[in-house]
Design an enzyme around this catalytic site. Sequence first.
Site, short mmCIF file in Angstrom:
data_model
loop_
_atom_site.label_atom_id
_atom_site.label_comp_id
_atom_site.label_asym_id
_atom_site.label_seq_id
_atom_site.Cartn_x
_atom_site.Cartn_y
_atom_site.Cartn_z
N CYS A 115 -0.47 4.25 2.29
CA CYS A 115 -0.61 4.17 3.75
C CYS A 115 -0.30 2.76 4.22
CB CYS A 115 -1.99 4.63 4.21
SG CYS A 115 -3.34 3.87 3.29
N SER A 116 -1.29 1.99 4.63
CA SER A 116 -1.01 0.69 5.24
C SER A 116 -2.15 -0.29 5.01
CB SER A 116 -0.76 0.86 6.73
OG SER A 116 -1.87 1.53 7.33
N CYS A 117 -2.89 -0.11 3.92
CA CYS A 117 -4.03 -0.98 3.65
C CYS A 117 -3.56 -2.41 3.46
CB CYS A 117 -4.80 -0.48 2.42
SG CYS A 117 -5.44 1.18 2.66
N CYS B 38 0.89 -1.16 0.00
CA CYS B 38 0.00 0.00 0.00
C CYS B 38 0.92 1.21 0.00
CB CYS B 38 -0.91 0.02 1.23
SG CYS B 38 -1.91 1.51 1.34
#
Lengths: 112, 213
Positions: free
Chosen positions: B121-123, B118
């Site tokens: 971000c941090s998906c 991702c």
Amino acid sequence: MTDTDGRRWHDMGGQTAGPVPLDEHDHALWEKRVDALMVLCSGKGLFTVDGLRRALEDMGEDAFERHSYYERWIAAVNQNLVEAGVYTLAELGARMHEVAARGETYAQVNDG
Amino acid sequence: MPHDHPDHAGISASGHPFRPDNDTPLTYWQRMEVAVRELLIEKGVTTPAEIAAQIDAMDARTPANGARVVARAWTDPAFKARLLADGSAACREMDFDIGALNLVAVENTDDVHNLIVCTLCSCYPRNLLGLPPDWYKTREYRSRAVREPRAVLREFGVELPAQTRVRVHDSTADMRYIVIPARPPGTEGMDSTSLAALVTRDSMIGTGLPRCP
């Protein structure tokens, strides 16, 4: 970095960077609580994941470098809750002051 | 026993070692978490039991869930077809509560290796696999996975043949990926429980390969 012109700091795909740090840590209870508060509050319709992202991205690159993941998350959760009118910034400040007055550790703030 | 123990030397009044996380002065952000949580409870938004239940639910989500999905895909061609067609529906079929997210399963073959990231971000497929590893959220991984995936894979100890095509999938909040690693050779006749034990977290992100029996 000419290939990132026009992008905001969080849009970092394709930039150059060093080796991937492979260290991992078990999440602390307080980090799990932050995660739980995010999931619960978004599930109740108080804000969305996009609202969380907006707050995180608006914090800027400095916050990304200086603060841990769940430190940034609690700040973003808080911002969204204040914006949603769940409580005021004054209430938050007073409560943080009160928590600090109870003591320094989780045992002293009587928080498990 | 009062809760003041300045000279505990690592042992609490009850004789147990302190959890390090609970024994140091709270940071500003930890105080904020306590304050936010208490305010949410006082305002009737949530309850301590609801928070505890949510933490338990997230703790129960581990890569073992994904491993069961992969092992079934390896042993049940009709399920694999459904998984590739609609990852969310196929996981729900196995009673995994993956919420509203759109889960896309991508399959590694002799010719293709998939990697997920991702960049924004941090998906991550957190509702199936649990919370993402720390490195998944770093600048280094987010930046480089789409620029030089083979170099990144080498840092994880994965060296792919030059002819293997590498596909990198950039996740979003609404669309998250899981890699179905290629079934290792020498696993013919193994049942799905034994196969699931070969499926690592990293093999479902694409930064690793499944164990060999």
